[in-house]
Design a protein around this motif. Sequence first.
Motif, mmCIF file in Angstrom:
data_model
loop_
_atom_site.group_PDB
_atom_site.id
_atom_site.type_symbol
_atom_site.label_atom_id
_atom_site.label_comp_id
_atom_site.label_asym_id
_atom_site.label_seq_id
_atom_site.Cartn_x
_atom_site.Cartn_y
_atom_site.Cartn_z
ATOM 1 N N VAL A 185 7.474 126.660 27.181
ATOM 2 C CA VAL A 185 7.765 126.123 28.511
ATOM 3 C C VAL A 185 8.130 127.250 29.471
ATOM 4 N N THR B 40 1.081 123.458 23.718
ATOM 5 C CA THR B 40 2.445 123.149 24.169
ATOM 6 C C THR B 40 2.736 121.665 23.985
ATOM 7 N N PHE C 148 6.439 120.717 23.431
ATOM 8 C CA PHE C 148 7.045 121.545 24.464
ATOM 9 C C PHE C 148 8.141 122.470 23.933
ATOM 10 N N ARG D 250 12.286 118.127 28.413
ATOM 11 C CA ARG D 250 11.414 119.302 28.541
ATOM 12 C C ARG D 250 10.156 118.979 29.346
#
Length: 379
Positions: free
Chosen positions: A43, A33, A38, A86
């Motif tokens: 997420v 991630t 992200f 994010r």
Amino acid sequence: MGHRARSRTRRNCPSLQEQLVHTTFLEELVFWTVKFEFPQKMVCLLLIMLPDTDYKEALTQAFVLHYSRISMMLERSTDPDTLSNRVVHVSVQLFSNESLAFRMAENLNLLHVMVISLKYMMGKILIQNTLHDADKNFHYVVDCGRQVMKEHCYWPLVSDLNNVLSHRPVAVKFMSDDNLLEMWFTFLAMFQGMNVNQREMTQHVEYEPNTYYAAFSAELEASAYPMWALVSHLIDSSSIDLTKRVLTSCLIALQDWLDAINFTHPHMNDSMQVSFHLPLHRYFSVFMCQAIKHQGLSLQEILPPRDVLTLIMMHPLRVQCFHWFPTFILTITITIISSHLISSHRDMERMSGVTWATISLTPLGISDEFMQPGQRMRD
């Protein structure tokens, strides 16, 4: 001693190791991630099970383990604004829980990881400071023209730090750790005297520099916000020891800064340049004010020696006398002469002697031509 303590912290902190060994599938998932900045679907996948307490703790631990990598991705990203949003979308849900944030600080050195990550990010964009005599100035400050500053790449890290410092147990842990305070003020010193403005006397400045916005934003977000988060927990005499620790560390940082810029006496004949950014002065003044106004300390108990105080006062006084000082910057001068700090007329007279004895138009370098209207500043 401080260097050995910092080295020991890095060795004992998995998040700061060069190689990170994953032991769970969740840690591997968090790694990718971070690696792919992200992605929204990742997420959502990570956050969907947060109501489960065990999962939330495991995710928070995995997030902290990769925190230093997240800071690296922020400074390298081609779209730091989207990435920042994010990252904070995840971190705010993890660090808003007081007990969980405190466990991360205890078990995984979260506070050290955050401060070291900020120091590392800013340490890569340092340039030599040019205040006063550049040949004798050995202080280094952030370059406000770099992407990290202009794009506010540090913002998620500062936001997370403010979040965890809003929890009293975490803030107390922060202010109780002399090593951590030393690292924090070393970080703040990178902003001390940054973005020096030079007065132009010979030609018209066609375009105003745009670095001023990056400089003021950084000092407000990375310096002032954490400061107010810490101060909010120092509300009575029970926390006097914490305030004294902060003031002691701040004073050491201020003296180191004065040495680094070779400012050894208060008589400056230098009216052609100024920096608006004095975060170390801001911290010293605000914590001193808090100690006297809310914690029962007297001015005499926390003032530094007179010779040191005189040197500390000169840069804020210099900017104030030139009418260049933004209204939101708090100074040591305001603190000392404020009616909140001085409880009696006798104290006022005594402090007036200390404060105003250092104010002289000649040492400050104020001349007739300096006060002429229409002159502008440049970097």
